[in-house]
Enzyme design. Structure first.
Site, short mmCIF file in Angstrom:
data_model
loop_
_atom_site.label_atom_id
_atom_site.label_comp_id
_atom_site.label_asym_id
_atom_site.label_seq_id
_atom_site.Cartn_x
_atom_site.Cartn_y
_atom_site.Cartn_z
N THR A 704 0.81 -1.21 0.00
CA THR A 704 0.00 0.00 0.00
C THR A 704 0.84 1.26 0.00
OG1 THR A 704 -0.13 -0.18 2.41
CG2 THR A 704 -1.93 -1.12 1.14
N CYS A 705 1.99 1.24 0.64
CA CYS A 705 2.84 2.43 0.66
C CYS A 705 3.31 2.81 -0.74
CB CYS A 705 4.04 2.21 1.57
SG CYS A 705 3.63 2.03 3.32
N LEU A 706 3.51 1.82 -1.59
CA LEU A 706 4.02 2.05 -2.94
C LEU A 706 2.93 1.98 -3.99
CD1 LEU A 706 7.27 -0.09 -2.70
CD2 LEU A 706 6.98 2.34 -2.25
#
Length: 739
Positions: A704-706
């Protein structure tokens, strides 16, 4: 003849004595001493009642006029230095005193019809030499003298072109409307300003008519700060006024660049400065220094390079992984930021916090600029940490949200981190996931039992007509104030607003008046179905006896007039306003207070075009298959797996799996698309760039961060792919999106 001469001889001694007394009085007044003549010299014969002596002897002097007056009026001639008292012929002119009055004058930088927004803007104007000052004016001054005094206190007015006028504000608190102070034929006078300000008690606002004054921070040695008391900053040693010292102390970064004398080495935490080889100097016993090359490795979370020895420590605290868009925006911000040099600590904020987002035409871009500037301002505040235990019940999770957002005296724009106990996920994806959970609680309700049901919603009603709940216990617990903080906090971190609210409620939440809100009311805004049906009866052309009784009972219970043949339309508006706005006014005030606590109220007041972003319609936030497909960055070449020793995925398998994903998105319902977006990036908010990778794995995995979705390459049929995707999407409520 003889008789006449004898009479003259008898009166001669009396005349002589009178002459002597007169002469003595004149001499006494002239400050001279007169000797008394002998009787023989004065008259040639002895005076009656006096002894006769030799020619050298003298006669005792007669009493003077002053002595005689002293005997008669002792209280007047009591002292020898005292003279006769009475009115002087020409009195000295008395000095006239000119009265003065002190006025509170507030100079605004641009033409406006409202008072300043907040104390932050007042401090910003103070740094620019504007804002509030106290000015003493004399009662005999005219317009030219008053203008000269203003230019002396506010030197920037010397360069102002286009004229200015005084304004005064109406009573009350908060931001108020300004009304002009009319000037006479000779301009502004002392009496005009004294009457407009109530003898100096109220503030007078000086507003430019055509030109705008610069609000750039002035140097500390400017004439505007000459009379202010000053002190030195203990960090950088700069001499500055007390009023500006508080802001400077919070932002002075000298200590950040000074190494501690006890430190033996400095670890570079900036991944940009990390090169492929880092020289670490070590001092040997002989005092010689040797260089040891340290190789860098890539952090698996944020994809940044760090030295091998420092990587374990960084990985334990890493949670700031950014997507490509955020990284580019930060790099652009760092390029445009002002390098810190000796001087005022707020040099980096040379552009006023409100200038960029107020002038931006695109409302979405204005929100982004406002968000960035506010987060930058509070970037050095203590971090806010919200911990959610994934093994807790829903009631315990909701209690964690309530306890966190009901805290007072919190800077909600401070850096925010979330921790999920029981889940290994970290980074900004967790933050988006937690904020999405909090926003979802506002629409669906919190799992707290307040005596009526296990699920307590804060808003009730149908789609796009939600209104605050009428439950009194929610107002007493100030849960609506908590709701306002959640909305503002979610906005700071790029989330979507609260969709589906009634337009009348949105009007009041954004500072609109009650008349505009009443005009936006509809019958669908009434959440109570029974009351809605009763009020809707007034729209019928004719009512039965039973319907009239039903409406009358409702009117009497709400202290409204009963229906007759002519007041149906008026009564419809009264009942509608009573059912929606009257019962929801206190919750609306609490939500508005929560929004003000977060700091987004200036944006709401200054930009009405962002109201639809903070409180959108349900249809505008729904995800569509076409929009989602257009935002996906499909793999263009052979994707390698995470392990270097594995074989690359064939292009055929990549095409097959990406085709399955496209078909899954096209056939998905809005609810499934929302779950897919949550699984992919952490929340349901539409994202511009989504990335897909096809790797050798077992189940779908989302980074999710990327903004990256990793799909296994082993799928040969669409049925198998769909089953695994549905299974993965079902994990977003219990886990963080990993299977």
């Amino acid at each position: 003849m003889a008789e006449r001469s004898s009479e003259r001889d008898q009166s001669q001694p009396e005349l002589s004595a009178l002459a002597v007394r007169t002469a003595q009085a004149l001499c006494d007044l002239l400050g001279k001493r007169l000797e008394a003549p002998t009787t023989s010299q004065a008259t040639g014969q002895s005076m009656p009642g006096l002894a006769v002596g030799s020619s050298q002897s003298t006669v005792c002097s007669s009493p003077t006029v002053r002595q005689s007056m002293k005997r008669t009026f002792p209280h007047i001639f009591s002292k020898a230095a005292d003279g006769p008292k009475g009115k002087r012929r020409f009195s000295a002119p008395a000095t006239s005193l000119v009265k003065t009055c002190v006025f509170n004058v507030y100079v605004l930088p641009r033409p406006t019809d409202f008072t300043p927004k907040s104390s932050a803007e007042e401090l910003q104007l103070a740094t620019a030499g504007l804002g509030r000052r106290m000015i003493s004016l004399a009662e005999n001054w005219g317009h030219s003298q008053i203008e000269a005094q203003l230019c002396e206190v506010f030197p920037k007015l010397n360069t102002l072109k286009g004229g200015w006028m005084f304004y005064k504000s109406t009573g009350g608190s908060g931001r108020r409307k300004l009304t002009s102070v009319l000037q006479g034929p000779e301009g502004y006078t002392f009496d005009t300003l004294k009457g407009a300000s109530c003898s100096g008690k109220n503030t007078l606002f000086l507003v430019p008519l055509q030109e705008q004054l610069s609000v750039q921070p002035l140097p500390y040695d400017s004439p505007e700060f000459a009379k202010m008391p000053k002190a030195n900053c203990m960090k950088c040693g700069i001499l500055m006024p007390f009023q500006l010292l508080s802001l400077h102390v919070e932002e002075c970064n000298v200590d950040d660049f000074e190494a501690s004398p006890d430190e033996d080495s400095i670890v570079n935490e900036d991944p940009v400065l990390c090169t492929t080889a880092v020289q670490d100097l070590h001092t040997t016993e002989k005092g010689q220094s040797t260089a040891m090359e340290k190789t860098c490795e890539v952090c698996p979370i944020c994809q940044a390079s760090y030295p091998h020895d420092d990587l374990p420590f960084h990985a334990s605290t890493c949670g700031e992984g950014q997507d490509i868009a955020n990284t580019m925006s930060r790099e652009a911000a760092s390029m445009t930021s002002v390098e810190e040099l000796p001087g005022p600590s707020f040099q980096g904020l040379s552009t006023p916090p409100s200038a960029a987002w107020e002038k931006e035409e695109d409302p979405k871009e204005a929100c982004q600029l406002f968000r960035q500037q506010l987060l930058l301002r509070y970037s050095k505040c203590p971090h806010l940490l919200l911990s959610i235990n994934m093994f807790d019940s829903e009631e315990d999770k909701d209690r964690s949200f309530i306890e966190f957002y009901k805290r007072n005296n919190v800077e909600w724009a401070a850096p925010f981190k979330c921790m999920l106990t029981g889940d290994a996920a970290i980074g900004e994806g967790v933050t988006r996931h937690v904020l999405s959970m909090a926003m979802q609680k506002l629409t669906t309700g919190f799992s707290i039992n307040l005596g009526s049901a296990s699920l307590t919603p804060l808003f009730e009603g149908e789609r796009d007509h939600l209104v605050p709940s009428a439950a009194g216990v929610l107002r007493e617990c100030k849960l609506f104030e908590m709701a306002g903080r959640i909305i503002g906090h979610n906005f700071f971190h790029g989330g979507s607003g609260l969709p589906g609210l009634s337009m009348a409620v949105v009007t009041l939440l954004t500072g609109g008046d009650i008349d505009t809100a009443v005009a936006a009311l509809t019958i669908e805004d009434v959440a109570d179905i029974e009351h809605r049906e009763t009020i809707a009866l007034l729209k019928k052309p004719e009512l039965t006896v039973e319907e009239i009784t039903r409406v009358s009972d409702l009117c009497l219970s709400w202290y409204q007039p009963t229906p007759n043949s002519t007041n149906h339309d008026l009564l419809f508006q009264l009942l509608l306003s009573k059912a929606v706005l009257h019962n929801g006014m206190q919750p609306i005030k609490q939500i508005r207070k929560g929004l003000k606590d977060t700091g987004i109220w200036p944006l709401i007041l200054a930009r009405p075009d962002v109201h639809c972003i903070l409180f959108p319609r349900e249809a505008s936030v729904e995800l569509s298959s076409q929009t989602m497909i257009e935002s996906i960055c499909w793999p263009q070449s052979i994707c390698d797996s995470d392990e270097d020793d594995e074989e690359p995925v064939p292009l055929k398998d990549i095409s097959t799996v990406t085709g399955f994903l496209r078909k899954f998105i096209e056939e998905a319902s809005p609810k499934v698309l929302c779950d897919l977006m949550k699984f992919w990036v952490g929340w349901e908010h539409q994202t511009r760039s989504l990335y897909v990778k096809v790797v050798r794995s077992t189940y779908p995995v989302a980074h999710t961060c990327l903004y990256t979705l990793e799909l296994p390459s082993h799928y040969s049929t669409y049925k198998m792919f769909k089953e695994d995707m549905i299974m993965a999407l079902s994990s977003i409520s219990s886990g963080f999106g990993k299977v």
